[in-house]
Enzyme design. Structure first.
Site, PDB file in Angstrom:
ATOM      1  N   SER A 143      20.349   1.670  -0.579  1.00 60.40           N
ATOM      2  CA  SER A 143      21.656   2.014  -0.024  1.00 60.40           C
ATOM      3  C   SER A 143      22.485   2.693  -1.103  1.00 60.40           C
ATOM      4  O   SER A 143      22.323   2.413  -2.297  1.00 60.40           O
ATOM      5  CB  SER A 143      22.390   0.753   0.457  1.00 60.40           C
ATOM      6  OG  SER A 143      23.725   1.048   0.816  1.00 60.40           O
ATOM      7  N   TYR A 153      25.956  -7.060  -2.056  1.00 63.36           N
ATOM      8  CA  TYR A 153      25.109  -6.156  -1.271  1.00 63.36           C
ATOM      9  C   TYR A 153      24.639  -5.003  -2.153  1.00 63.36           C
ATOM     10  O   TYR A 153      23.447  -4.666  -2.191  1.00 63.36           O
ATOM     11  CB  TYR A 153      25.862  -5.622  -0.055  1.00 63.36           C
ATOM     12  CG  TYR A 153      25.018  -4.724   0.818  1.00 63.36           C
ATOM     13  CD1 TYR A 153      24.052  -5.254   1.655  1.00 63.36           C
ATOM     14  CD2 TYR A 153      25.194  -3.342   0.794  1.00 63.36           C
ATOM     15  CE1 TYR A 153      23.268  -4.436   2.449  1.00 63.36           C
ATOM     16  CE2 TYR A 153      24.417  -2.515   1.589  1.00 63.36           C
ATOM     17  CZ  TYR A 153      23.460  -3.065   2.410  1.00 63.36           C
ATOM     18  OH  TYR A 153      22.681  -2.247   3.191  1.00 63.36           O
TER      19      TYR A 153
END
EC number: 1.-.-.-
Length: 248
Positions: A143, A153
């Site tokens: 990501s 994250y």
């Protein structure tokens, strides 16, 4: 493109993983639709078959070695071997995630066991079967959060990038390639559910192409990296993000 090939896609019950699984099936691969959501995986596999493709569904917890091994055993039993793995399974918390200093450690450990460790667990479960077939290819889901966000994250995706590079060194001698796709903001049900609309609006304003991506925007890169057209590419992280990250 992938006739007579076998692909496992984790996290394939919806969203990006579903798009990957359906695209691989359209290109001729036999697809293992794997997800902790067994009913969702079954629905995707059923739709692939209805559309003329070949697929089975397998429940899997990618953080658990025994579960990953059972997934691989089912794939080999059904199709005779494995050529491709797409490590897409993830817990997604959007931009509401706590910082490292405040996240409950139990949740942090669970989160990392899926989003980071699951990549290694599934790769370890599958690589010997790929080697038996003379090689293979793996795509990991990273990501742009690896470069942008300070919560865990992003940290998990930094780890995925590192795993991709190290595993490329370890797997290359077996003719197994491994790369990662780093999407920018993607319009999925998970994103809409957990990310505040105002944050989505702000993110879109930072993207030169002025929109969120869709799962289908990622499919071409995934298919390319798995294909023989990428036969001399390994250990790389590819941003597919509308220009969100532009680096020299």
């Amino acid at each position: 493109m992938f006739d007579s090939k076998v692909a496992i896609v984790t996290g394939a019950a919806q969203g990006i993983g579903q798009a990957y699984a359906q695209a691989l099936a359209r290109e001729g691969a036999s697809v293992v639709v794997a997800d902790i959501n067994a009913d969702g995986a079954a629905a995707v596999a059923k739709q692939i078959v209805a559309d003329g493709g070949t697929a089975i569904h397998v429940p899997v917890d990618v953080s658990d070695e025994d579960s990953a091994k059972a997934m691989v055993d089912r794939a080999v039993g059904a199709f005779g071997g494995i050529d491709y793995l797409v490590n897409n399974a993830a817990i997604y918390g959007g931009m509401k995630l706590d910082l490292l200093l405040t996240v409950p450690l139990d949740y942090y450990k669970k989160f990392m066991s899926v989003n980071h460790d699951g990549v290694l667990v599934c790769t370890r479960a599958v690589y010997k079967h790929m080697a038996k077939r003379g090689g293979g290819a793996i795509v990991n889901q990273s990501s742009t959060a690896a470069w942008l966000y300070s919560n865990f994250y992003g940290l998990a995706k930094v780890g995925v990038n590192g795993l991709t590079q190290q595993l490329a060194r370890e797997l290359g001698g077996m003719k197994i390639r491994i790369n990662a796709i780093a999407p920018g903001p993607i319009d999925t049900e998970a994103t809409r559910t957990v990310t505040p609309a105002e944050l989505v609006k702000n993110m879109v304003q930072t993207i030169p192409l002025s929109r969120m991506g869709t799962p289908e925007d990622l499919v071409g890169m995934c298919l390319f990296l798995l294909s023989d057209s990428a036969s001399w590419i390994t250990g790389q992280i590819f941003n597919v993000d509308g220009g969100q990250i532009i680096r020299s």
